[in-house]
Design an enzyme around this catalytic site. Structure first.
Site, mmCIF file in Angstrom:
data_model
loop_
_atom_site.group_PDB
_atom_site.id
_atom_site.type_symbol
_atom_site.label_atom_id
_atom_site.label_comp_id
_atom_site.label_asym_id
_atom_site.label_seq_id
_atom_site.Cartn_x
_atom_site.Cartn_y
_atom_site.Cartn_z
ATOM 1 N N LEU A 88 0.808 -1.206 0.043
ATOM 2 C CA LEU A 88 0.003 -0.127 -0.004
ATOM 3 C C LEU A 88 0.840 1.360 0.154
ATOM 4 O O LEU A 88 0.558 2.206 0.850
ATOM 5 C CB LEU A 88 -1.033 -0.037 1.264
ATOM 6 C CG LEU A 88 -1.807 -1.239 1.348
ATOM 7 C CD1 LEU A 88 -2.734 -1.057 2.778
ATOM 8 C CD2 LEU A 88 -2.748 -1.760 0.253
ATOM 9 N N LEU A 90 2.826 3.877 -2.988
ATOM 10 C CA LEU A 90 3.086 4.281 -4.618
ATOM 11 C C LEU A 90 4.283 3.767 -4.730
ATOM 12 O O LEU A 90 5.395 4.123 -3.887
ATOM 13 C CB LEU A 90 2.815 5.721 -4.563
ATOM 14 C CG LEU A 90 2.798 6.138 -6.357
ATOM 15 C CD1 LEU A 90 1.500 5.495 -6.771
ATOM 16 C CD2 LEU A 90 2.416 7.588 -6.324
ATOM 17 N N ASN A 105 1.014 -6.097 -10.033
ATOM 18 C CA ASN A 105 0.284 -5.489 -9.015
ATOM 19 C C ASN A 105 -0.950 -6.390 -8.907
ATOM 20 O O ASN A 105 -1.404 -6.501 -9.826
ATOM 21 C CB ASN A 105 0.014 -4.163 -8.633
ATOM 22 C CG ASN A 105 -0.931 -3.779 -7.587
ATOM 23 O OD1 ASN A 105 -0.558 -4.336 -6.303
ATOM 24 N ND2 ASN A 105 -1.797 -2.950 -7.655
ATOM 25 N N HIS A 107 -5.038 -6.073 -7.630
ATOM 26 C CA HIS A 107 -5.919 -5.050 -7.154
ATOM 27 C C HIS A 107 -7.221 -5.933 -6.955
ATOM 28 O O HIS A 107 -7.700 -6.783 -7.970
ATOM 29 C CB HIS A 107 -6.193 -3.924 -8.024
ATOM 30 C CG HIS A 107 -7.012 -3.101 -7.317
ATOM 31 N ND1 HIS A 107 -6.887 -2.189 -6.598
ATOM 32 C CD2 HIS A 107 -8.646 -2.600 -7.728
ATOM 33 C CE1 HIS A 107 -7.684 -1.240 -5.986
ATOM 34 N NE2 HIS A 107 -8.687 -1.740 -6.770
ATOM 35 N N ASP A 148 -2.638 1.765 -9.137
ATOM 36 C CA ASP A 148 -3.649 0.868 -9.815
ATOM 37 C C ASP A 148 -3.963 1.214 -11.242
ATOM 38 O O ASP A 148 -4.981 1.393 -11.942
ATOM 39 C CB ASP A 148 -5.068 0.916 -9.313
ATOM 40 C CG ASP A 148 -4.929 0.598 -7.714
ATOM 41 O OD1 ASP A 148 -4.153 -0.079 -7.349
ATOM 42 O OD2 ASP A 148 -5.730 1.234 -7.002
#
Ligand code: GAR
Length: 202
Positions: A88, A90, A105, A107, A148
């Site tokens: 969590l 950037l 990643n 999501h 994301d």
């Protein structure tokens, strides 16, 4: 001498995905988990790493932002790919530049919907349920310097029934993550066909 492709997992919390990735690649001679790096001191993923016998290191959010420091740590573990599994923060531009198209990643929603800053874990499921959506799912994507955002590699879906809550949706999402995330990583890295989901889970 390491001939396997080495992945570093980055995580912030519980670490169920990290554990599933480690277990999936244990005993395979193509890809191995080099380390788990976590950016919250009390993250349970550290305990999981210890139990699994995988090297784990706490890296503070500030250190993650220091390009030379984080590059040094990743070089120490000789990481070829980075896998964000509930990470969590950037990812700094310097790391993205160091690993072009080599950072994935997961999501817990169908991007481009329900992504962006603050959209993680339970917050995502609450928003999806709050909007009375009839389906949700998971997205695995390449990482760029927006939350994301990068190229979508894979999605899998689940149905949402009127009785579902954020908690029951979270369980369905965990099933999808467990079923697909490790093999999507494998397919991407080894250039194999992506898994195909025949039907959304109920
Ligand atoms: C997972 O559901 C993952 O998809 C999500 O955090 C959870 C971590 O669970 N990631 C995000 O929301 C990223 N925006 P875990 O720590 O048990 O693997």
């Amino acid at each position: 001498m390491h001939s396997n492709i080495r992945i570093a997992i980055l995580a912030s919390g519980n670490g169920t995905n990290a554990q599933q990735i480690v277990e999936y690649f244990q005993g395979k001679d193509t890809i191995e988990v080099a380390c788990i790096l976590y950016n919250r001191k009390d993250a349970f993923v550290a305990t999981r790493a210890q139990r699994l016998g995988v090297p784990a290191q706490y890296v503070s959010p500030a250190t993650f932002r220091q390009s030379t420091e984080i590059a040094k740590i990743l070089d120490t573990f000789m990481a070829d790919y980075l896998i964000l599994a509930g990470f969590l923060q950037l990812v700094p531009t310097s790391i993205i530049a160091q690993y072009p198209s080599h950072i994935l990643n997961i999501h817990p929603a169908l991007l481009p919907n329900y992504g962006g800053k603050g959209m993680y874990g339970h917050h995502v499921h609450e928003a999806v349920i709050g909007n009375h959506e009839v389906e949700s799912g998971i997205t695995v994507h390449l990482v760029d310097d927006h939350y994301d955002h990068g190229q979508i590699l894979f999605q899998a879906r689940c149905k949402i029934t009127p009785t579902d809550t954020a908690d029951t949706l979270a369980e369905k999402i965990h099933v999808l993550e467990k079923t697909y995330f490790p093999s999507v990583i494998e397919s991407y890295i080894l250039h194999l066909p992506m898994p195909v989901q025949e039907h959304p889970i109920e």
